[in-house]
Design a protein around this motif. Structure first.
Motif, PDB file in Angstrom:
ATOM      1  N   LEU A 142       0.720  -1.098  -0.073  1.00  0.00           N
ATOM      2  CA  LEU A 142       0.063   0.068   0.456  1.00  0.00           C
ATOM      3  C   LEU A 142       0.652   0.986  -0.101  1.00  0.00           C
ATOM      4  CD1 LEU A 142      -2.607  -0.678   2.408  1.00  0.00           C
ATOM      5  CD2 LEU A 142      -2.893  -1.549  -0.422  1.00  0.00           C
ATOM      6  N   ALA A 143       2.311   0.712   0.718  1.00  0.00           N
ATOM      7  CA  ALA A 143       3.182   2.013   0.495  1.00  0.00           C
ATOM      8  C   ALA A 143       3.298   2.570  -0.844  1.00  0.00           C
ATOM      9  CB  ALA A 143       3.995   2.375   1.216  1.00  0.00           C
ATOM     10  N   GLU A 144       3.093   1.961  -1.965  1.00  0.00           N
ATOM     11  CA  GLU A 144       3.967   2.551  -2.785  1.00  0.00           C
ATOM     12  C   GLU A 144       2.317   2.813  -4.196  1.00  0.00           C
ATOM     13  OE1 GLU A 144       6.067  -0.953  -4.869  1.00  0.00           O
ATOM     14  OE2 GLU A 144       7.358  -1.061  -2.831  1.00  0.00           O
ATOM     15  N   LEU A 145       0.952   2.965  -3.453  1.00  0.00           N
ATOM     16  CA  LEU A 145      -0.524   2.638  -4.215  1.00  0.00           C
ATOM     17  C   LEU A 145       0.090   4.345  -4.899  1.00  0.00           C
ATOM     18  CD1 LEU A 145      -3.279   1.960  -2.655  1.00  0.00           C
ATOM     19  CD2 LEU A 145      -1.933   0.825  -4.068  1.00  0.00           C
ATOM     20  N   PRO A 146      -0.040   4.279  -6.462  1.00  0.00           N
ATOM     21  CA  PRO A 146      -0.042   5.985  -6.751  1.00  0.00           C
ATOM     22  C   PRO A 146      -0.536   7.181  -6.158  1.00  0.00           C
ATOM     23  CG  PRO A 146      -0.937   4.701  -8.145  1.00  0.00           C
ATOM     24  CD  PRO A 146      -0.043   3.857  -7.118  1.00  0.00           C
ATOM     25  N   ASP A 147      -0.480   7.774  -6.312  1.00  0.00           N
ATOM     26  CA  ASP A 147      -1.639   9.336  -5.352  1.00  0.00           C
ATOM     27  C   ASP A 147      -2.551   8.845  -5.976  1.00  0.00           C
ATOM     28  OD1 ASP A 147       0.577   9.787  -3.185  1.00  0.00           O
ATOM     29  OD2 ASP A 147      -0.220  11.433  -4.690  1.00  0.00           O
ATOM     30  N   GLU A 148      -3.285   8.863  -7.612  1.00  0.00           N
ATOM     31  CA  GLU A 148      -4.472   8.303  -7.368  1.00  0.00           C
ATOM     32  C   GLU A 148      -5.118   7.743  -7.449  1.00  0.00           C
ATOM     33  OE1 GLU A 148      -0.885   7.935 -10.657  1.00  0.00           O
ATOM     34  OE2 GLU A 148      -1.568   9.317  -9.821  1.00  0.00           O
ATOM     35  N   GLU A 149      -4.573   6.349  -7.670  1.00  0.00           N
ATOM     36  CA  GLU A 149      -5.291   5.442  -7.037  1.00  0.00           C
ATOM     37  C   GLU A 149      -5.427   5.613  -5.420  1.00  0.00           C
ATOM     38  OE1 GLU A 149      -5.097  -0.091  -6.467  1.00  0.00           O
ATOM     39  OE2 GLU A 149      -3.449   1.457  -7.275  1.00  0.00           O
ATOM     40  N   VAL A 150      -5.079   5.858  -4.959  1.00  0.00           N
ATOM     41  CA  VAL A 150      -5.545   6.756  -3.561  1.00  0.00           C
ATOM     42  C   VAL A 150      -6.612   7.450  -3.334  1.00  0.00           C
ATOM     43  CG1 VAL A 150      -4.866   6.933  -1.293  1.00  0.00           C
ATOM     44  CG2 VAL A 150      -3.506   6.334  -2.085  1.00  0.00           C
ATOM     45  N   LEU A 151      -6.402   8.394  -4.447  1.00  0.00           N
ATOM     46  CA  LEU A 151      -7.929   9.334  -4.837  1.00  0.00           C
ATOM     47  C   LEU A 151      -8.781   8.697  -4.972  1.00  0.00           C
ATOM     48  CD1 LEU A 151      -9.076  11.974  -4.187  1.00  0.00           C
ATOM     49  CD2 LEU A 151      -8.176  11.968  -6.966  1.00  0.00           C
TER      50      LEU A 151
END
Length: 391
Positions: free
Chosen positions: A31-40
């Motif tokens: 999860l630390a590697e999730l790109p910002d757009e996916e977190v959004l």
């Protein structure tokens, strides 16, 4: 002629398809590697599930995506641990004590299976993994001896066997498993760390829950007090058994995923601080911690500081058995605090703790619990001292 009651169909023992796919994706991804757009996108899915109809799918989606919300002010520790899912599960159960034992049993059983699958991927068994399975099996054995009645244990009462015939309960345990326990790194060893943290949180809750009921029983129901104290002692011992299993992590393995956890730290744990408040009373030395994290502010409030601690209530009892039962329960808690400090010394030598504390030095200051004040026995306003706590 009386009406025939409607039969509610039992819910399936699996997650809705979209939820199952998302859970699989999150379990397979650091999860630390999730790109910002996916977190959004995950945050938006949470908002949509909250705003949407109250369906089974939306209920599970809310559990899966809540840690990614950009709208909610969630402390990092709770984003990391996903304890809201445990809170959801316990809120649906009538008997919090037995429900907690069943959840712990399910989580440890799944962790053993995961460790065995990992060992099967290697031509030779990794020694840490083999020892880890042995120690996790000892955790299950301890759970089986947990008292559920004056003359019954979890094993003798057949709790696990009976739970297997309850489709709703089995499904809810599956939900906790699939909607939490996500690794933030790509390291396998983070699994035992994550589940150990969750198991300790449930144990903190059990110690607090049984301590509240033991305090209420002093001078009123001697049998109930002794039962609750035996349950408290078992829960406190459980913390030590879990830590023994966690020690299969070497400092090198621990450091392999520590950075991925960010600023998440158990110093932010409401269950931990509330447990100590209920058992021992208010610890003025922690005032700075309570002020640093907004969600811990209630622990230092005059309302909660007005509760009689279990230690003070037991010390004031005329019955020697009441005082001796508390002393028996306090011993494993003292051992656990010492081991927690030892964990800090081994894994965080000369390092700052992830919660902004001085690491092992912070833990050392709180091994002793002498002289902490408490107040009168009053009602639990808002049930903060009774329910499982998360943010």
């Amino acid at each position: 002629m009386s009406a025939v009651p409607a039969v509610t169909p039992v819910r399936a023992r699996e997650l809705p398809v979209r939820c199952a796919e998302l859970a699989a994706r999150l379990h397979a991804t650091p999860l630390a590697e999730l790109p910002d757009e996916e977190v959004l996108r995950l945050s938006e899915r949470y908002d949509a599930a909250v705003a949407g109809p109250d369906t089974e799918e939306n209920e599970i989606l809310r559990l899966l995506t809540r840690p990614f919300s950009r709208r909610l002010d969630i402390p990092e520790y709770y984003r990391y641990t996903g304890l809201h899912v445990t809170g959801w599960y316990l809120a649906r159960r009538e008997d919090a004590y037995e429900a907690s034992l069943l959840l712990l049993h399910a989580l440890v059983t799944d962790l053993i299976a995961l460790e065995e699958r990992e060992a099967g991927r290697h031509e030779t068994t990794v020694e840490e993994g083999a020892e880890r399975v042995r120690r996790l099996t000892a955790v299950l054995d301890h759970l089986g001896r947990s008292p559920v009645g004056p003359d019954r244990t979890m094993a003798s009462a057949g709790l696990v066997r009976r739970a297997g015939h309850d489709d709703v309960l089995v499904r809810d345990l599956l939900v906790v498993n699939r909607c939490s326990g996500f690794r933030w790194s790509d390291k396998h060893d983070e699994h035992i760390f994550m589940r150990a943290v969750q198991a300790c949180e449930i144990a903190f809750f059990l110690v607090r829950w049984t301590a509240r009921r033991a305090t209420e029983a002093i001078g009123r129901d001697r049998g109930a007090y002794l039962l609750r104290m035996s349950q408290l002692t078992s829960a406190a011992d459980f913390l030590n058994v879990v830590f023994h299993a966690l020690r299969t992590l070497t400092p090198e393995l621990f450091m392999g995923f520590r950075d991925a956890t960010g600023s998440a730290s158990a110093v932010q744990s409401l269950n931990y601080h509330l447990m100590e408040l209920v058992v021992y009373g208010y610890d003025e030395r922690k005032a700075g911690i309570y002020q640093r994290f907004a969600h811990l502010a209630p622990v230092g409030s005059p309302l909660l500081r007005a509760f009689t601690s279990l230690r003070d209530a037991a010390a004031g009892a005329r019955d020697a058995d009441v005082r001796e039962a508390f002393a028996a329960s306090e011993a494993p808690l003292h051992i656990w605090r010492g081991r927690h400090y030892g964990f800090g010394r081994r894994y965080l030598p000369e390092m700052t703790g992830s919660g902004g504390t001085e690491g092992a030095g912070y833990l050392k200051r709180f091994v002793g619990k002498a002289g902490l004040p408490s107040g009168d026995r009053t009602d639990d306003a808002g049930h903060l001292l009774t329910r499982f706590a998360f943010c």
